[in-house]
Design a protein around this motif. Structure first.
Motif, PDB file in Angstrom:
ATOM      1  N   GLN A 296      67.358 -28.698 -15.572  1.00 10.57           N
ATOM      2  CA  GLN A 296      67.303 -27.231 -15.640  1.00 10.57           C
ATOM      3  C   GLN A 296      65.872 -26.717 -15.499  1.00 10.57           C
ATOM      4  OE1 GLN A 296      69.223 -25.969 -19.217  1.00 10.57           O
ATOM      5  NE2 GLN A 296      71.273 -26.532 -18.534  1.00 10.57           N
ATOM      6  N   ALA A 297      64.886 -27.602 -15.703  1.00 15.14           N
ATOM      7  CA  ALA A 297      63.473 -27.177 -15.611  1.00 15.14           C
ATOM      8  C   ALA A 297      63.005 -27.066 -14.161  1.00 15.14           C
ATOM      9  CB  ALA A 297      62.592 -28.188 -16.352  1.00 15.14           C
ATOM     10  N   ASP A 298      63.869 -27.455 -13.208  1.00 17.36           N
ATOM     11  CA  ASP A 298      63.431 -27.526 -11.810  1.00 17.36           C
ATOM     12  C   ASP A 298      63.985 -26.394 -10.941  1.00 17.36           C
ATOM     13  OD1 ASP A 298      61.966 -29.996 -12.085  1.00 17.36           O
ATOM     14  OD2 ASP A 298      63.927 -30.983 -12.369  1.00 17.36           O
ATOM     15  N   ASP A 299      63.938 -25.169 -11.434  1.00 19.12           N
ATOM     16  CA  ASP A 299      64.366 -23.999 -10.642  1.00 19.12           C
ATOM     17  C   ASP A 299      65.728 -24.222  -9.967  1.00 19.12           C
ATOM     18  OD1 ASP A 299      63.251 -22.344  -7.558  1.00 19.12           O
ATOM     19  OD2 ASP A 299      64.582 -21.655  -9.194  1.00 19.12           O
ATOM     20  N   PRO A 300      66.782 -24.465 -10.770  1.00 17.79           N
ATOM     21  CA  PRO A 300      68.086 -24.783 -10.186  1.00 17.79           C
ATOM     22  C   PRO A 300      68.636 -23.737  -9.216  1.00 17.79           C
ATOM     23  CG  PRO A 300      68.268 -24.421 -12.561  1.00 17.79           C
ATOM     24  CD  PRO A 300      66.825 -24.508 -12.248  1.00 17.79           C
ATOM     25  N   ALA A 301      68.415 -22.448  -9.515  1.00 21.22           N
ATOM     26  CA  ALA A 301      68.926 -21.419  -8.605  1.00 21.22           C
ATOM     27  C   ALA A 301      68.242 -21.560  -7.238  1.00 21.22           C
ATOM     28  CB  ALA A 301      68.684 -20.030  -9.187  1.00 21.22           C
TER      29      ALA A 301
END
Ligand code: GZL
Length: 312
Positions: A296-301
């Protein structure tokens, strides 16, 4: 006369375009569909005449397709083998016909001289990367895991289970209480997760779900929500492929981690084939693609968007 020579040359040029048969497993997951579209794009880019055959997940259909390609006298064959065994005879026929075979995304238990090269990820490593993320996230508190396995007898199911289970086994606070195939599909993943929830007292004591691909996890997330559970918070999720829909689930807080699998196995495959057919360059037997963890820390959008340009 000039027009005639021009036509002859263009025909000759076409004749230089390879004719390649591609036996694809089916379209069981978002990742598989992306691999198919990328393979067609890569063929188009190279002027390869790709003969495509969808096996609907059945090995006998793949064997039939390969015999058809051999009868056509194609220049080469690509195959994503649905299961790891049962290929010796038909690959022997391709070898006798002098037709090089390249394996895509799954391995086989057969003599390595039956195929030119294999383009795939290190599936044991994928399972280990998934497990290490869970170990690092949970720490030393007790954690009951349920596992959604891929297609029975397929190399990714065998290897991703081995990589994950062996890593988890080194940490005594983790227990894999149930493990069953969800056939790499959303619908079966949802159905099996519903069974796990019922069998595990409504799912209250499930700490994490490990799915051998994101599609089964997307199905499992729906099953958890239907049961009033909170995937991504009460129950951690980790799966493999990095398809856009798992990033959308992460952005919504319903999923936690995925291990990336590139859908572009065909690019390296065509490069190896062309070098071999043009000047006899023998490729490495195993061309291994990367396995990067995303959370989730890796800019999922942003990642969901970015992947739409990668063939999804
Ligand atoms: C893995 C590949 C798997 C994908 C699934 O290399 O064979 O098959 O992880 C697909 O999505 O069904």
């Amino acid at each position: 006369l000039a027009a005639g020579i021009g036509a002859l040359l263009s025909t000759t040029a076409m004749a230089d375009g390879l004719v390649v048969g591609f036996s694809q497993i089916g379209s069981e997951s978002g990742w598989r569909a992306a691999e198919t579209s990328v393979t067609k794009q890569e063929a188009e880019k190279r002027g390869v005449d790709l003969k495509f055959a969808d096996a609907q997940q059945k090995q006998e259909n793949q064997i039939k397709a390969l015999r058809g390609f051999i009868a056509q006298g194609v220049d080469a064959i690509l195959i994503a083998p649905v299961v790891a065994t049962g290929w010796d005879e038909v690959l022997g026929e391709a070898k006798d016909a002098g037709i090089p075979v390249v394996l895509l995304d799954r391995g086989i238990d057969a003599s390595q001289d039956l195929y030119l090269t294999s383009v795939a990820s290190d599936q044991v490593k994928e399972g280990a990367v998934a497990a290490q993320w869970l170990v690092d996230t949970v720490g030393d508190k007790p954690c009951t895991i349920v596992e959604l396995e891929g297609t029975v007898g397929s190399s990714p199911a065998i290897n991703r289970k081995k990589g994950f289970d062996d890593t988890i086994a080194a940490h005594a606070n983790f227990t894999i209480s149930r493990s069953q195939t969800g056939e790499f599909t959303r619908s079966k993943g949802k159905e099996v997760m519903e069974g796990f929830i019922k069998a595990e007292d409504g799912g209250k004591n499930i700490c994490a779900v490990y799915a051998h691909n994101d599609d089964m996890m997307v199905g499992a997330i729906q099953a958890m929500k239907d049961a009033g559970l909170k995937p991504g918070t009460d129950i951690l999720t980790v799966s493999i492929d990095a398809v856009p829909d798992i990033f959308s689930a992460m952005a919504a807080g319903d999923a936690n981690a995925t291990v990336e699998l590139t859908p572009n196995m065909a690019g390296p495959a065509f490069d190896a084939l062309e070098a071999f057919l043009k000047d006899g360059t023998v490729p490495e037997k195993f061309i291994i693609t990367e396995s990067k963890l995303y959370t989730q820390a890796d800019d999922p959008a942003g990642e969901a968007e970015r992947r739409k340009s990668l063939g999804y």
